[in-house]
Design an enzyme around this catalytic site. Structure first.
Site, PDB file in Angstrom:
ATOM      1  N   ARG A   1       0.981  -1.267   0.363  1.00 36.59           N
ATOM      2  CA  ARG A   1       0.032   0.110   0.101  1.00 36.59           C
ATOM      3  C   ARG A   1       0.898   1.136  -0.065  1.00 36.59           C
ATOM      4  NH1 ARG A   1      -2.372   1.223   6.185  1.00 36.59           N
ATOM      5  NH2 ARG A   1      -0.320  -0.430   7.286  1.00 36.59           N
TER       6      ARG A   1
ATOM      7  N   SER B   1      -5.098   4.856   5.701  1.00 36.85           N
ATOM      8  CA  SER B   1      -4.904   3.637   5.759  1.00 36.85           C
ATOM      9  C   SER B   1      -4.368   3.585   4.286  1.00 36.85           C
ATOM     10  CB  SER B   1      -5.862   2.686   6.903  1.00 36.85           C
ATOM     11  OG  SER B   1      -6.893   3.183   6.194  1.00 36.85           O
TER      12      SER B   1
ATOM     13  N   GLU C   1     -19.018   4.410  -0.721  1.00 39.99           N
ATOM     14  CA  GLU C   1     -18.386   3.605  -1.441  1.00 39.99           C
ATOM     15  C   GLU C   1     -19.152   3.656  -3.101  1.00 39.99           C
ATOM     16  OE1 GLU C   1     -18.889   2.558   1.879  1.00 39.99           O
ATOM     17  OE2 GLU C   1     -16.811   2.476   2.470  1.00 39.99           O
TER      18      GLU C   1
ATOM     19  N   PHE D   1     -13.605  -3.442   0.304  1.00 41.54           N
ATOM     20  CA  PHE D   1     -15.075  -2.576   0.153  1.00 41.54           C
ATOM     21  C   PHE D   1     -15.723  -2.563  -1.641  1.00 41.54           C
ATOM     22  CE2 PHE D   1     -14.192  -0.818   4.352  1.00 41.54           C
ATOM     23  CZ  PHE D   1     -14.921  -1.781   5.551  1.00 41.54           C
TER      24      PHE D   1
ATOM     25  N   HIS E   1      -5.016  -3.354   2.037  1.00 42.22           N
ATOM     26  CA  HIS E   1      -5.628  -4.450   3.007  1.00 42.22           C
ATOM     27  C   HIS E   1      -6.427  -5.782   2.002  1.00 42.22           C
ATOM     28  CE1 HIS E   1      -5.095  -1.064   5.402  1.00 42.22           C
ATOM     29  NE2 HIS E   1      -5.856  -1.426   6.945  1.00 42.22           N
TER      30      HIS E   1
ATOM     31  N   ASP F   1      -8.225  -7.555  12.270  1.00 40.62           N
ATOM     32  CA  ASP F   1      -9.886  -7.039  12.124  1.00 40.62           C
ATOM     33  C   ASP F   1     -10.858  -8.483  12.185  1.00 40.62           C
ATOM     34  OD1 ASP F   1      -9.069  -4.104  12.309  1.00 40.62           O
ATOM     35  OD2 ASP F   1      -8.609  -3.846  10.750  1.00 40.62           O
TER      36      ASP F   1
ATOM     37  N   ARG G   1      -1.666  -5.214   3.254  1.00 41.90           N
ATOM     38  CA  ARG G   1      -1.512  -4.017   4.342  1.00 41.90           C
ATOM     39  C   ARG G   1      -0.417  -4.127   4.886  1.00 41.90           C
ATOM     40  NH1 ARG G   1      -3.681  -4.234  10.814  1.00 41.90           N
ATOM     41  NH2 ARG G   1      -1.996  -5.910   9.703  1.00 41.90           N
TER      42      ARG G   1
END
Lengths: 315, 277
Positions: free
Chosen positions: A15, A42, A63, A88, A114, A122, A172
């Site tokens: 990322r 993030s 989104e 997402f 991610h 998470d 991530r």
């Protein structure tokens, strides 16, 4: 230095590669836009916002709207990158991507951090294990995951330069840097890390480093491995897969459900060619849970040890 | 903006209705109800308000149109055919294989379509994207979006609305074709929308409510919003009648997506032709 000898302790999350490359691209081309959905920090687009505010849009936690807005921008010649989490960017936005981006074949990039099991603590809700498979089945979409920092930067750069919808997936967590800064990558063309004759291992994303470690160990034990980094799973480099059929034994490795992702894509080619054996290493069609990333990989057999064991079983 | 009288625009609306009915009758498939309710708005947009060029449909300074309620595309196709974007005879190919006139708008197949639509609730976001690009590029073009009232049940409409307000898109005009009906019946029974005028107003739009079948009111309102460069996106709630102009279709939910038979078609054509009286 050959990748086979490279020290794997220098690490960086892919990322970060997106965050760095998109600033460079945005400065070169004022039509490059970033659309954020409240998770800029993030997703590593904070520098882009600071340096190129006129090319940035933040729609908040919306989104679906982001996907349509990107499509609208693209009709005016912009090259929007919608930046969000993989879960997402693939699923929440799926129908919007299908209808407004892929159906009219617009120049929109969906850039997702991610990816896979990497949002480990998470839990299952945030881990994207279906994303690449789902988007692979939408016409016009290209699906990419780079293996390390440098390859990801090159692939982001290429994605901005080719016309059409592209889904890019990043990690991530940090992953070892395995390529040199100047290594070239082409969308749709597998990167051969090593040629070999006993077994072919095809991996993508951060699992390339597991496949690389397994390859080093297998070679030590006298087993000759052909190792491919299949960073683009659509369009799949069919020729590279067919080339592996000379060996006839293939292992695929991915941080994705074994259904619909790299493993399935390779199996499709192998079945159509009518020869060869494939073993798929990946998420075992089960949801993840909160746990350290390495533990989640272990629970699914996505480990160097399992690659070695599987290789020995099918040789 | 083109110089055209109210009377001429009313005649255009009749032509649009007749063309849309002919298309749907010919295809024996399509959506007459919402096409007829939107006809007057479309006539005002395509024959007066919008700055578009049939000979240069992708002209980058053109006004954009988003048919968010994509199923009423026969009325947009009629406008495109009558404005010369596509040959008029093309109307007989609605929903046929290879036709520019797909069942829902396809920008890759039909000249003059600025964005493909067909899944409700999504088009307004695209319009917002176009309007932001216009602002950032210092272009004078405007973006017109037509949404259905039933369509406003989709949450994404409100995501798009809040974004339009945040980015001060006074170059965006949203028409709500407020015909009070959706496929299964009256919106008030299926999912009440409450007061759409107030809703858009609270979101931060400059909102107006008009009779969507009064050409005088449509034109007057377009004149007002054209000059209002106040940082607010515009929303015009148009009170309309689904199936407007055809007695047996008016206010009947079942005419949402059904083609008329021969007898019904001829009656409908006669009735809409008398619309000026």
């Amino acid at each position: 230095m050959s990748i086979m000898e490279k020290d794997l302790t220098v690490k960086k999350a892919t990322r970060e590669a997106f965050g760095d490359e998109i600033v460079k691209l945005g400065k070169e081309n004022k039509n490059i836009y970033v659309i954020d959905v409240d998770i800029a920090k993030s997703c590593k687009t904070v520098n882009f916002i600071k340096q190129l505010p006129d090319q940035h849009i933040n729609v908040g936690i919306a989104e679906q709207n982001a996907a349509g807005l990107a499509a609208g921008l693209a009709t005016t010649g912009k090259i929007p990158f919608v930046s969000t989490y993989a879960v997402f960017g693939s699923l929440r936005m799926l129908e919007q991507i299908r209808q407004e981006v892929c159906y009219p074949n617009l120049n929109v990039k969906i850039a997702c951090s991610h990816g896979g099991l990497t949002p480990a603590n998470d839990g299952g809700s945030h881990q994207a294990i279906e994303d690449m498979g789902v988007l692979r089945s939408v016409p016009n979409m290209t699906v990419i995951m780079g293996a390390d920092y440098y390859s990801t930067r090159k692939l982001v750069e290429q994605a901005a330069k080719v016309y059409g919808p592209v889904y890019l997936r990043f990690t991530r967590d940090t992953v070892p840097i395995i390529y040199d800064e100047n290594e070239e990558f082409t969308i749709g063309k597998a990167k051969q890390i090593k040629d070999g004759s006993d077994i072919a291992i095809i991996a993508n994303g951060d699992t390339v480093r597991l496949a690389l470690e397994a390859t080093r160990e297998l070679e030590k034990q006298g087993i000759s491995v052909k190792l491919l980094d299949m960073h683009t799973i659509k369009p799949l480099d069919r020729e590279a897969v067919v080339d592996c059929l000379n060996i006839g034994k293939i292992i695929t490795v991915e941080d994705h459900n074994i259904l619909n992702g790299l493993g399935s894509a390779v199996c499709e080619v192998v079945a159509e060619e009518g020869k060869g054996t494939v073993r798929r290493i990946g998420v075992q069609d089960q949801f993840g849970q909160s746990a350290p990333y390495e533990k989640l990989l272990e629970l699914n057999g996505i480990t160097t040890e399992n690659i070695i064991k599987t290789a020995k079983e099918i040789i | 903006m083109k110089d055209i009288s109210i009377q001429e625009l009313k005649e255009k609306a009749i032509q649009l209705r007749k063309t849309a009915l002919t298309m749907i009758y010919g295809a024996q498939s399509g959506h007459p109800g919402g096409s007829l309710s939107a006809a007057d708005i479309m006539a005002a947009l395509y024959f007066k308000e919008m700055n578009v060029d049939p000979h240069n449909p992708n002209w980058e300074d053109r006004d954009r149109f988003v048919l968010s309620k994509g199923h009423v595309c026969p009325i947009q196709y009629s406008a495109l055919a009558l404005r010369g974007f596509v040959p008029y005879e093309t109307i007989y190919t609605l929903r046929e294989y290879g036709s520019p006139f797909q069942g829902h708008p396809d920008m890759k197949k039909c000249k003059g379509i600025d964005i493909s639509t067909g899944s409700l609730g999504q088009g307004l976001s695209c319009g917002v994207g176009m309007a932001i690009a216009g602002k950032r590029d210092f272009k004078d073009y405007r973006v017109f979006a037509l949404v259905g009232d039933g369509e406003c049940q989709e949450g994404q409409i409100w995501e798009a609305a809040q974004t339009a307000v945040k980015y001060q898109l006074d170059n965006l005009v949203v028409f709500v074709d407020n015909n009070r009906l959706q496929i299964d019946g009256f919106c008030d029974e299926i999912m009440p929308l409450q007061d759409l005028e107030k809703k858009f107003d609270v979101f931060g739009f400059e909102t107006k409510r008009i009779n969507g079948h009064s050409m005088e009111e449509i034109v007057e309102t377009l004149d007002e919003v054209r000059v209002a460069k106040n940082g607010k996106p515009k929303c015009i709630i148009c009170d309309t009648v689904k199936g407007k102009g055809v007695s047996f279709m008016e206010d009947v939910a079942d005419w949402h997506g059904v083609a008329p038979n021969e007898e019904q078609y001829h009656q409908a054509m006669e009735e809409v032709a008398g619309g000026l009286k």
